[in-house]
Design a protein around this motif. Structure first.
Motif, PDB file in Angstrom:
ATOM      1  N   THR A   1       0.850  -1.194   0.000  1.00 28.55           N
ATOM      2  CA  THR A   1       0.000   0.000   0.000  1.00 28.55           C
ATOM      3  C   THR A   1       0.884   1.243   0.000  1.00 28.55           C
ATOM      4  O   THR A   1       1.885   1.311   0.718  1.00 28.55           O
ATOM      5  CB  THR A   1      -0.919   0.021   1.230  1.00 28.55           C
ATOM      6  N   LYS A   2       0.475   2.207  -0.791  1.00 29.43           N
ATOM      7  CA  LYS A   2       1.220   3.453  -0.888  1.00 29.43           C
ATOM      8  C   LYS A   2       0.923   4.352   0.309  1.00 29.43           C
ATOM      9  O   LYS A   2      -0.181   4.330   0.867  1.00 29.43           O
ATOM     10  CB  LYS A   2       0.874   4.188  -2.195  1.00 29.43           C
ATOM     11  N   PHE A   3       1.906   5.176   0.676  1.00 28.32           N
ATOM     12  CA  PHE A   3       1.743   6.129   1.778  1.00 28.32           C
ATOM     13  C   PHE A   3       2.613   7.343   1.505  1.00 28.32           C
ATOM     14  O   PHE A   3       3.533   7.311   0.678  1.00 28.32           O
ATOM     15  CB  PHE A   3       2.134   5.483   3.117  1.00 28.32           C
ATOM     16  N   ASP A   4       2.326   8.434   2.196  1.00 24.85           N
ATOM     17  CA  ASP A   4       3.200   9.602   2.198  1.00 24.85           C
ATOM     18  C   ASP A   4       3.389  10.080   3.626  1.00 24.85           C
ATOM     19  O   ASP A   4       2.747   9.572   4.553  1.00 24.85           O
ATOM     20  CB  ASP A   4       2.668  10.718   1.293  1.00 24.85           C
ATOM     21  N   ILE A   5       4.279  11.043   3.813  1.00 25.17           N
ATOM     22  CA  ILE A   5       4.639  11.549   5.142  1.00 25.17           C
ATOM     23  C   ILE A   5       4.303  13.031   5.206  1.00 25.17           C
ATOM     24  O   ILE A   5       4.720  13.809   4.335  1.00 25.17           O
ATOM     25  CB  ILE A   5       6.134  11.335   5.444  1.00 25.17           C
TER      26      ILE A   5
END
Length: 558
Positions: free
Chosen positions: A260-264
């Motif tokens: 799963t993609k994520f960002d910060i």
């Protein structure tokens, strides 16, 4: 001083007096797109190493630059396809791993040749030619080449190359002779990677993300992989607005957590612009997508991690149950995840310091676009995406980031960062050694004294010059003296014909003095004399010249 936040009190009057928000126009999407290109003039850093290349689609030059970039990426993606095809044959891998690394849904040519279109080796040769020309431009080798050696592809050749590329990456075609081009493609890719740090994040699909330049919370953001569709989207916007659309290269090889993609979301605080003073927050949080990552679909539910979008969607049933249902992690939880997988040192050695460098470099460029107003501050929210090598890529910077307690993670961290912001902005004014919470000083620039400016300060130095007097015209006869009553009429007809006082010493001039002395003629004589003096003054401006100013001799009176 900061305890008022915990009780839900209103913004204190002292805080309003000591710190007013100061937005930076150089940090908006269009600002980052343009200003970061001049980063090497400020610091020794390459913006392509931390900021995906970006173009503003509001001018013809920017549109052409994007189109050239898209076409170069097409050529390098063809080379990547050849290399990855041979690598997959020599090293057996799972289908999921191949799809994740290459972004191509593979269809083996064996047994399916009738359904796939075979591309000739000339297709690869043209792609290699484009990549060689690109390398030559970077190394300035194209300067010494002849004109016929630097001939670019025609529009028809580009269209044909792009059309075959679309068929290749979407699994509708293959290259039967790809093995014959492996060595050449591998060598060219190695050279491109050495000069272009974004080669790894480009992937194979040539996906770009199109954003409105002045909207927030993920509104109207779309992903596309065809240049003609991107340009049509911009052209369809009527009437065309200035600085409305920004296109940025999509990171096709992001680091995934449970597929799963994520960002910060990373906070930082600017309390002064001269000297530039930046405070970096030690805590951040991760935002997950509701769907599993895949390049086969360009759905925003897969590729946009913004909580303003994901909160309206349901989590995919096939997504890992180890992910939180509210789709957020704290950075502390992420470090624990890395520690369990034997990569615990990556956060402190790669991710955290790289985010700090990216923020510091970006703010140094934006400093010239913000008025250095004292007693002001701004809390920003930067969005990062990690590559598969854990290197953070700055996507954008948000002014006035949301502080809504939408999840348990933001309920904790947002209240905490607001309280710590007041500690830095308000409490530190009175006590330099006070507690500043989780903020740390990232950068403080040496003070630069601005010159005092109070309008135009122009000074002209020189020596005064006086125009030479012009000689009077020759008087035709000394016997003729016009009557005083005709002075004005004579002046209008020819000012140069009026004699100056002292040039005629005839007995008639004595009668003028006699008339002046007479009380009966006082007023008319004075007015006539004033006219005479005015007329004589015009001799200095007469355009005529005479050979001598000496008066003619006068005959004695009889």
């Amino acid at each position: 001083m900061a305890s008022w936040l915990r009780s839900g009190a209103r913004f204190p009057r002292q805080a309003a007096r000591l710190g007013l928000p100061n937005h930076g126009c150089g940090l908006r999407r269009i600002g980052l797109c343009v200003s970061l290109r001049s980063l090497p003039w400020y610091v020794q850093a390459n913006p392509d190493a931390f900021f995906p290349r970006c173009y503003s689609l509001c001018t013809k030059s920017e549109k052409q630059a994007f189109l050239d970039d898209f076409r170069r990426t097409v050529a390098s993606s063809i080379l990547k396809w050849v290399v990855s095809q041979q690598s997959s044959r020599s090293k057996p891998r799972s289908r999921r791993a191949e799809a994740r690394d290459s972004g191509v849904s593979r269809k083996a040519p064996d047994g399916a040749g009738s359904r796939l279109m075979g591309l000739s080796g000339q297709f690869v040769d043209v792609a290699c030619k484009v990549c060689k020309a690109y390398l030559g431009q970077l190394e300035h080798e194209d300067i010494d080449l002849a004109e016929d050696g630097t001939r670019a592809l025609t529009e028809d050749e580009w269209n044909d190359l792009t059309r075959q590329y679309y068929s290749l990456v979407h699994g509708e075609a293959f290259i039967p002779s790809s093995r014959n081009h492996f060595s050449q493609c591998q060598a060219l890719l190695n050279k491109i990677t050495s000069v272009n740090p974004q080669t790894e994040i480009d992937g194979l699909r040539n996906i770009w993300i199109i954003k409105p330049a002045a909207k927030s919370r993920g509104r109207d953001i779309v992903c596309m992989n065809r240049a003609e569709e991107i340009l049509e989207l911009v052209a369809a916007d009527q009437p065309p607005a200035k600085d409305k659309w920004v296109v940025q290269k999509y990171i096709e090889t992001p680091l995934l957590i449970y597929d799963t993609k994520f960002d910060i979301r990373q906070w930082f605080l600017v309390t002064d612009w001269n000297p530039l003073t930046i405070w970096f927050y030690k805590e951040s949080y991760l935002r997950f997508s509701t769907q599993r990552f895949s390049l086969d679909k360009l759905d925003s539910a897969i590729h946009l991690c913004n909580n303003s979008i994901q909160k309206h969607l349901k989590n995919d049933k096939d997504r890992s149950p180890l992910l939180p249902c509210h789709n957020m992690w704290t950075s502390t939880r992420f470090q624990e995840y890395l520690q369990k997988r034997g990569r615990g040192a990556v956060w402190s050695s790669v991710i955290y310091p790289s985010m700090k460098r990216a923020i510091a470099n970006t703010m140094k460029v934006a400093q010239d676009h913000v008025e250095p107003r004292k007693n002001s501050f701004e809390l920003y929210g930067a969005d990062f995406i990690l590559g598969h090598d854990f290197r953070p890529w700055l996507i954008e910077i948000n002014s006035s980031p949301t502080m809504h307690a939408s999840t348990p993670v933001t309920a904790q961290l947002c209240a905490q960062v607001q309280e710590d912001t007041i500690k830095v902005v308000v409490d530190r004014k009175a006590d330099r050694n006070c507690d500043i919470g989780n903020f740390e000083l990232l950068w403080r620039q040496p003070a630069v004294e601005l010159p005092t400016f109070q309008g135009s300060d122009l000074l002209v130095e020189g020596v005064g010059m006086r125009k030479a007097r012009k000689q009077m015209p020759v008087i035709p006869s000394s016997d003729f003296v016009p009557p005083l009553s005709d002075i004005h009429r004579l002046k209008q007809r020819c000012p140069s014909a009026i004699p100056a006082p002292g040039l005629c010493r005839t007995p008639r001039r004595c009668s003028v003095h006699a008339r002046i002395a007479s009380p009966r003629h006082k007023e008319p004589v004075l007015s006539e004399l004033a006219g005479l003096l005015e007329a004589t003054s015009s001799f200095t401006h007469s355009p005529h010249t005479v050979s001598s100013l000496a008066p003619r001799p006068v005959r004695p009176a009889t």
